[in-house]
Design a protein around this motif. Structure first.
Motif, PDB file in Angstrom:
ATOM      1  N   LYS A  35       1.600  42.182 -30.725  1.00 27.87           N
ATOM      2  CA  LYS A  35       2.263  41.952 -32.010  1.00 27.87           C
ATOM      3  C   LYS A  35       3.575  42.729 -32.010  1.00 27.87           C
ATOM      4  O   LYS A  35       3.621  43.888 -31.583  1.00 27.87           O
ATOM      5  N   TRP A  36       4.635  42.098 -32.507  1.00 30.82           N
ATOM      6  CA  TRP A  36       5.980  42.655 -32.510  1.00 30.82           C
ATOM      7  C   TRP A  36       6.535  42.555 -33.928  1.00 30.82           C
ATOM      8  O   TRP A  36       6.269  41.588 -34.635  1.00 30.82           O
ATOM      9  N   GLN A  37       7.335  43.551 -34.331  1.00 32.53           N
ATOM     10  CA  GLN A  37       7.785  43.534 -35.726  1.00 32.53           C
ATOM     11  C   GLN A  37       9.154  44.217 -35.897  1.00 32.53           C
ATOM     12  O   GLN A  37       9.495  45.147 -35.176  1.00 32.53           O
ATOM     13  N   THR A  54       7.731  39.195 -37.949  1.00 25.31           N
ATOM     14  CA  THR A  54       6.564  39.508 -37.123  1.00 25.31           C
ATOM     15  C   THR A  54       6.303  38.360 -36.159  1.00 25.31           C
ATOM     16  O   THR A  54       6.315  37.192 -36.555  1.00 25.31           O
ATOM     17  N   THR A  56       3.365  37.289 -33.236  1.00 22.91           N
ATOM     18  CA  THR A  56       2.091  37.583 -32.586  1.00 22.91           C
ATOM     19  C   THR A  56       1.832  36.534 -31.513  1.00 22.91           C
ATOM     20  O   THR A  56       2.169  35.356 -31.686  1.00 22.91           O
ATOM     21  N   MET A 122      12.804  43.094 -32.082  1.00 20.52           N
ATOM     22  CA  MET A 122      11.559  43.638 -32.629  1.00 20.52           C
ATOM     23  C   MET A 122      10.952  44.652 -31.674  1.00 20.52           C
ATOM     24  O   MET A 122      11.215  44.620 -30.470  1.00 20.52           O
TER      25      MET A 122
END
Length: 126
Positions: A35-37, A54, A56, A122
């Motif tokens: 997961k990246w944000q 976000t 995923t 991200m």
């Protein structure tokens, strides 16, 4: 006779080399379960409101891209391919069938997603 045997040897060798070089490249699934944000408190694209981006990646090459714009989620889902640090996602907005092509690059704990003619950088959170 020797010339024919030599010619057949070279043809067989060339055929074997060609066959071994046609193997399909294996796709990289190292993004699965990540997961990246990015939390942008005043996103200029959305007139200065808070936006949380976000991304995923699922176990079976599923990809979800969510933009939470001032408390409202805009979700895109689809599939992705990934190899050598670069990938392509083919996603649709929820409830829509129009497919969008998003490209991304991964470098360590940073994912740079190209979306709507801009890059969104991200950080890996999971």
């Amino acid at each position: 006779m020797k010339a024919i045997k030599l010619l057949l040897f070279f043809v067989a060798t060339a055929t074997m080399m060609t066959m071994s070089s046609c193997s399909k490249d294996k796709e990289d699934n190292s993004l699965a379960g990540t997961k990246w944000q990015l939390v942008n408190e005043q996103d200029a694209t959305y007139y200065g409101v808070k936006v949380i981006y976000t991304v995923t990646f699922g176990q079976n090459n599923e990809m979800t891209f969510t933009r939470n714009v001032d408390g409202t989620d805009f979700v895109m889902k689809g599939t992705y391919t990934y190899k050598d640090g670069e990938g392509v996602g083919l996603l649709c907005n929820e409830g829509d069938t129009t497919e969008y092509r998003l490209t991304f690059k991964v470098n360590g704990n940073t994912l740079s997603l190209n979306f709507s003619l801009r890059d969104i950088v991200m950080t890996k959170v999971q």
